[in-house]
Design an enzyme around this catalytic site. Sequence first.
Site, PDB file in Angstrom:
ATOM      1  N   ASP A   8      14.545  23.670  18.543  1.00  0.00           N
ATOM      2  CA  ASP A   8      14.501  22.134  18.612  1.00  0.00           C
ATOM      3  C   ASP A   8      14.984  21.716  19.964  1.00  0.00           C
ATOM      4  OD1 ASP A   8      17.352  23.044  19.011  1.00  0.00           O
ATOM      5  OD2 ASP A   8      18.001  21.675  17.097  1.00  0.00           O
ATOM      6  N   HIS A   9      15.374  20.501  20.227  1.00  0.00           N
ATOM      7  CA  HIS A   9      15.497  20.037  21.422  1.00  0.00           C
ATOM      8  C   HIS A   9      16.849  20.443  21.967  1.00  0.00           C
ATOM      9  CE1 HIS A   9      17.663  17.938  18.232  1.00  0.00           C
ATOM     10  NE2 HIS A   9      18.620  17.499  19.163  1.00  0.00           N
ATOM     11  N   CYS A  65      18.381  27.152  18.772  1.00  0.00           N
ATOM     12  CA  CYS A  65      18.900  25.517  18.609  1.00  0.00           C
ATOM     13  C   CYS A  65      20.147  25.478  19.497  1.00  0.00           C
ATOM     14  CB  CYS A  65      18.983  25.133  17.211  1.00  0.00           C
ATOM     15  SG  CYS A  65      20.213  26.127  16.110  1.00  0.00           S
ATOM     16  N   GLY A  66      20.745  24.382  19.036  1.00  0.00           N
ATOM     17  CA  GLY A  66      22.160  24.365  20.143  1.00  0.00           C
ATOM     18  C   GLY A  66      23.029  25.362  19.943  1.00  0.00           C
ATOM     19  N   THR A  67      23.285  25.825  18.574  1.00  0.00           N
ATOM     20  CA  THR A  67      24.230  26.802  18.203  1.00  0.00           C
ATOM     21  C   THR A  67      23.768  28.073  17.828  1.00  0.00           C
ATOM     22  OG1 THR A  67      24.399  26.107  16.002  1.00  0.00           O
ATOM     23  CG2 THR A  67      25.876  25.171  17.719  1.00  0.00           C
ATOM     24  N   HIS A  98      21.212  48.530  12.371  1.00  0.00           N
ATOM     25  CA  HIS A  98      21.847  48.542  10.912  1.00  0.00           C
ATOM     26  C   HIS A  98      21.088  47.460  10.074  1.00  0.00           C
ATOM     27  CE1 HIS A  98      26.113  50.079  12.163  1.00  0.00           C
ATOM     28  NE2 HIS A  98      25.017  50.825  12.699  1.00  0.00           N
ATOM     29  N   ARG A 132      21.327  55.687   5.675  1.00  0.00           N
ATOM     30  CA  ARG A 132      22.121  54.971   4.812  1.00  0.00           C
ATOM     31  C   ARG A 132      21.954  53.362   4.888  1.00  0.00           C
ATOM     32  NH1 ARG A 132      25.057  56.068   9.237  1.00  0.00           N
ATOM     33  NH2 ARG A 132      26.660  54.302  10.140  1.00  0.00           N
ATOM     34  N   HIS A 133      21.423  52.941   6.116  1.00  0.00           N
ATOM     35  CA  HIS A 133      21.166  51.233   6.209  1.00  0.00           C
ATOM     36  C   HIS A 133      20.006  50.988   5.471  1.00  0.00           C
ATOM     37  CE1 HIS A 133      24.102  51.717   9.290  1.00  0.00           C
ATOM     38  NE2 HIS A 133      23.653  52.549   9.804  1.00  0.00           N
TER      39      HIS A 133
HETATM   40  C1  RB5 Z   1      21.072  19.524  17.286  1.00  0.00           C
HETATM   41  O1  RB5 Z   1      21.802  18.535  17.762  1.00  0.00           O
HETATM   42  C2  RB5 Z   1      21.884  20.580  16.617  1.00  0.00           C
HETATM   43  O2  RB5 Z   1      22.417  20.320  15.395  1.00  0.00           O
HETATM   44  C3  RB5 Z   1      21.052  22.023  16.528  1.00  0.00           C
HETATM   45  O3  RB5 Z   1      20.567  22.187  17.678  1.00  0.00           O
HETATM   46  C4  RB5 Z   1      21.646  23.152  15.934  1.00  0.00           C
HETATM   47  O4  RB5 Z   1      22.564  23.420  16.770  1.00  0.00           O
HETATM   48  C5  RB5 Z   1      21.877  22.906  14.565  1.00  0.00           C
HETATM   49  O5  RB5 Z   1      22.507  24.218  14.059  1.00  0.00           O
END
Ligand code: RB5
Length: 150
Positions: A8-9, A65-67, A98, A132-133
């Site tokens: 995403d952005h 994405c951001g996170t 694993h 085992r995995h």
């Molecule tokens: C976008 O602002 C943000 O929410 C997205 O990139 C992401 O981190 C979502 O999990």
Amino acid sequence: MKIAIASDHGGLELKRVLCGFLEGGEHDVLDLGTHTSESVDYPDFAEKLCRAILAGEAERGILVCGTGIGMSITANKFKGIYAALCTNEFMARMSREHNDSNVLCLGGRVIGDEVAKGIIDVWLKTDFAGGRHTRRTGKIKAIEGENAAE
Ligand code: RB5
């Protein structure tokens, strides 16, 4: 290896860096967007990438994405997608050895470019350990068979 990538952005800048990195490593990259900094919804891009992998258009996928959290939550709704959110090389190696992950999720606002490249290197070169995995991933598949919509 043919690798699909999407963001995403919030993950766009890191995706751009990683496309160059993967192409430099002579991987075949399928870039599914986003391509501009306009705000978009991460589930749309996670869906695009997961469907491409399930259709055999790429062997593995990378979502940014951001996170990395939203991408991983969305990707793991697809039967046959095993998405791992990794912030270091140890997690990347374990997610292959694993968990047999076929999608790697990264947070563009969490890790730096060089850390992301190191994670990708490890993730691409590490094989599933089996043994085992396989019993454990088999249990994941049994659960998804009972609960997943597709
Ligand atoms: C976008 O602002 C943000 O929410 C997205 O990139 C992401 O981190 C979502 O999990």
